[in-house]
Write an enzyme that holds these catalytic residues in place. Structure first.
Site, PDB file in Angstrom:
ATOM      1  N   SER A 173     -44.670 -34.929 -87.269  1.00 28.33           N
ATOM      2  CA  SER A 173     -44.121 -34.968 -85.914  1.00 28.33           C
ATOM      3  C   SER A 173     -44.497 -36.187 -85.096  1.00 28.33           C
ATOM      4  CB  SER A 173     -44.504 -33.697 -85.157  1.00 28.33           C
ATOM      5  OG  SER A 173     -43.935 -32.572 -85.785  1.00 28.33           O
TER       6      SER A 173
ATOM      7  N   LYS B 188     -46.204 -35.955 -74.556  1.00 30.77           N
ATOM      8  CA  LYS B 188     -45.455 -34.851 -75.135  1.00 30.77           C
ATOM      9  C   LYS B 188     -45.746 -33.588 -74.325  1.00 30.77           C
ATOM     10  CE  LYS B 188     -44.671 -32.609 -79.656  1.00 30.77           C
ATOM     11  NZ  LYS B 188     -45.051 -32.613 -81.087  1.00 30.77           N
TER      12      LYS B 188
ATOM     13  N   SER C 196     -41.465 -33.234 -84.207  1.00 31.59           N
ATOM     14  CA  SER C 196     -41.162 -32.601 -82.937  1.00 31.59           C
ATOM     15  C   SER C 196     -41.448 -33.471 -81.723  1.00 31.59           C
ATOM     16  CB  SER C 196     -41.957 -31.300 -82.826  1.00 31.59           C
ATOM     17  OG  SER C 196     -43.354 -31.556 -82.843  1.00 31.59           O
TER      18      SER C 196
END
Length: 641
Positions: A266, A167, A242
């Site tokens: 997330s 990420k 996210s």
């Protein structure tokens, strides 16, 4: 030049077999890495019968190339065990040739180039899961090939040649980290995040950076850089967030594993809708070092993979003790399992004999176990757990409430302190220079040193960044706030230790003893309400596992297995047993670019560097803010903030 020196230094460390601080007091999971590929049961029963003749398995060759399908390495749905098998010569490429780590890494790169930006037939939109491919990915793989030759195998590198996508909020010493925002271009860490270092030490190839919701504020896959990540099963559907890019990319087989971070859902929600296994561990298991924060009292990193086995392997690498993280002291090195694959023994750690609770009331919400099709799938999964030998109980937590501590402004500025102390270089030094104070040594943050003041935060995110900046940069968590969090965790743990019925009366067994449940079941999203606060408030662990598909939209759904603080092993054992019994995971059907070509790594990275082509060659400080917003809104729609 500095990056080249650092990279060469890293290679030197690898070649001399240095294991700089990432080793655990427990044994390496290397010997377990071939267990449980997600398509077969490799539990603990294999040694129960000795000298038993086995029938020769039939020869199956669907490709008509003269190679048994069992010996042919397939990139789609490959596992760590498959990669190690092909490196050992137990599997071969489709053309019958042996494969090296460089070959395997190139295969993943080629897949990203061919598929990531290509409009899909299942919705007409591109996936856009990957933000950048590491320019040195093949060099990393070449070093691992040299080590494999030297050691005549994987040695203690249990993630040897695992291509991993991070990420875009995980720091790496050899590539910038931007949190999905134009405002953070040029943000280059001096060292890896602790969890990333653990992955490298275990032999992973850091393949690239995945897109994310900008600064992790949203849960839809939106950022100014990516514009919109899409779900590979149906590109008209949300990938959730996210950790949207990680979820979409691992589902689409762009890498073997990925990392997410979870402040509230997330890791869990993207894992649910992308058919993945995602672990949000208890706070303190994985160091917060080098992961850009939203809230240090809620944030944790974690692995996202296609199988429970690979998630357990990644967790073993990421969860080493880090003295830089104060929360690591909650979980001393001597108490850590070290090897989470030990919990893949179905006979010992599986479902049979477990007491499992289904959350029926979560702070007044009665839909925490999911609604609609997902609710039906989770109910069917619970029935399956019962059929596998679990005893299922309804659990009521009416007094649960969502809590946090301190301010996000304080936590973000605190991140920059460590970033700078370890040699990081960035055009940004604080969240807002207009609100800068001496707290966290940000008193000299001025002008566009502040993220907000650049005017380069995406239009949909800018309002939330401004709202965060309006919080006090001096507001550290108070003792009262932290005690309230501990009290809430104690309340939940107490209910798990002795459950009650809907009226608050104790539930007892036939002997009058209180019922203690091993784990709780709830929805990780998209249905069930705001269940994410449950794990985030209590700082306790969860693992998400697929339970099937919502056929009305063609997208997977998962369930969350919630466990006590630092009891990730119980969740892994239950999830693995259920996964092997059901095998719900199926890959999306996606199409490559016409001709199957997607250009070079350099061309791909240049294209991702600016989702708006107008700005492809311009640094963000030279962009006219009004025009920037105008073009972005034309592409992505007007801001809601």
């Amino acid at each position: 030049m500095r990056f080249l020196v650092l990279f060469l230094a890293s290679i030197t460390m690898f070649l001399v077999g240095c294991n700089s601080g990432s080793s655990s007091s427990s044994s390496s999971p290397a010997s377990s890495s071939s267990a449980g590929s997600g398509s077969e049961d490799s539990g603990s029963n294999g040694s129960d019968v000795e000298d038993t003749e086995t029938e020769e398995e039939p020869f199956v060759d669907e490709n008509n190339n003269g190679i048994s399908d069992q010996r042919e390495f397939a990139l789609v749905e490959a596992t760590m065990a498959d990669v190690h098998a092909v490196l050992a010569g137990e599997m071969v490429a489709e053309n019958g040739e042996a494969l090296t780590c460089v070959d395997i890494t190139q295969m993943y790169i080629d897949r990203i180039l061919a598929y990531n930006d290509t409009p899909q037939q299942n919705g007409g939109l591109p996936i856009l899961g990957v933000l950048a491919i590491m320019p040195n990915a093949l060099e990393q793989a070449a070093v691992l090939d040299a080590m494999y030759e030297r050691d005549r195998g994987i040695g203690d590198r249990f993630l040897h040649c695992m291509p991993v996508l991070l990420k875009d909020n995980y720091d790496t010493f050899d590539y910038p980290t931007t949190q999905g925002s134009y405002s953070m271009l040029g943000h280059q860490a001096g060292v890896d995040a602790h969890s990333v270092d653990g992955l490298r030490q275990a032999g992973a190839v850091i393949l690239g950076k995945a897109n994310q919701d900008e600064f992790a504020y949203f849960t839809t896959g939106f950022s100014a850089r990516a514009i919109q990540v899409r779900n590979p099963y149906n590109t008209l559907e949300s990938p959730a967030g996210s950790s949207s890019g990680t979820g979409a990319s691992i589902a689409a087989n762009f890498a073997l594993g990925g990392t997410g971070s979870d402040t509230c859902q997330s890791i869990r929600h993207p894992s649910s809708v992308n058919g993945l296994v995602g672990i949000r561990p208890s706070l303190g298991v994985i160091s917060q070092h080098g992961i850009y924060p939203l809230s240090h009292e809620r944030d944790t990193g974690g692995p996202m993979t296609r199988t429970v086995t690979d998630a357990a392997l990644m967790l073993s690498a990421m969860a080493t003790y880090d003295s830089r993280d104060p929360k690591a002291a909650w979980y001393p090195e001597t108490d850590r399992p070290g090897d989470y694959t030990q919990f893949l023994d179905r006979a010992v750690y599986g479902v049979a004999g477990r007491n499992i609770g289904v959350v029926r009331d979560l702070g007044g919400s009665t839909s925490a176990a999911g609604t609609g099709v997902q609710g039906e799938l989770i109910a069917a999964a619970v029935a399956k757990l019962e059929a596998m030998g679990a005893t299922v109980y309804d659990v009521y937590l009416p007094d649960f409430a969502s809590l946090s501590a301190g301010s996000r402004h304080y936590d973000m500025n605190q991140y920059f302190v460590g970033f700078e102390a370890e040699g990081g270089s960035s055009p940004r030094r604080c969240l807002s220079s207009a609100r800068a104070t001496d707290t966290n040594d940000r008193g000299d943050c001025a002008g566009i040193d502040g993220i907000l003041e650049t005017g380069r935060v995406g239009p949909r995110t800018a309002g939330l960044v401004a709202l965060t900046a309006s919080d006090s940069p001096d507001l550290a968590p108070t003792d009262t706030q932290l005690q309230a969090i501990r009290d809430m965790r104690d309340y939940v743990t107490g209910v798990m230790d002795a459950i009650t019925d809907a009226s608050g009366n104790p539930v007892v067994d036939a002997s009058g003893n209180a019922i203690r449940v091993d784990a709780l079941i709830l929805s990780p999203g998209p249905t069930g309400g705001r269940t994410c606060d449950f794990g985030s408030t209590t700082q306790m662990g969860s693992i998400v596992v697929p339970v099937g598909f919502d056929e009305s939209v063609g997208v997977p759904r998962g369930m969350e297995i919630f466990v006590r603080q630092f009891d990730e092993g119980t969740g892994i054992g239950i999830a693995y047993d259920y996964e092997q019994e059901t095998l719900h995971r199926k890959p999306p059907v996606i199409n490559p670019a016409p001709g199957g070509e997607g250009g070079t790594i350099a061309e791909f990275n240049a294209r991702q560097r600016a989702a708006v082509a107008t700005y492809a060659e311009q640094p963000p400080e030279t962009i006219d803010p009004a025009h920037f917003v105008e073009v972005l809104e034309a592409l992505a729609g007007p801001s809601d903030n």
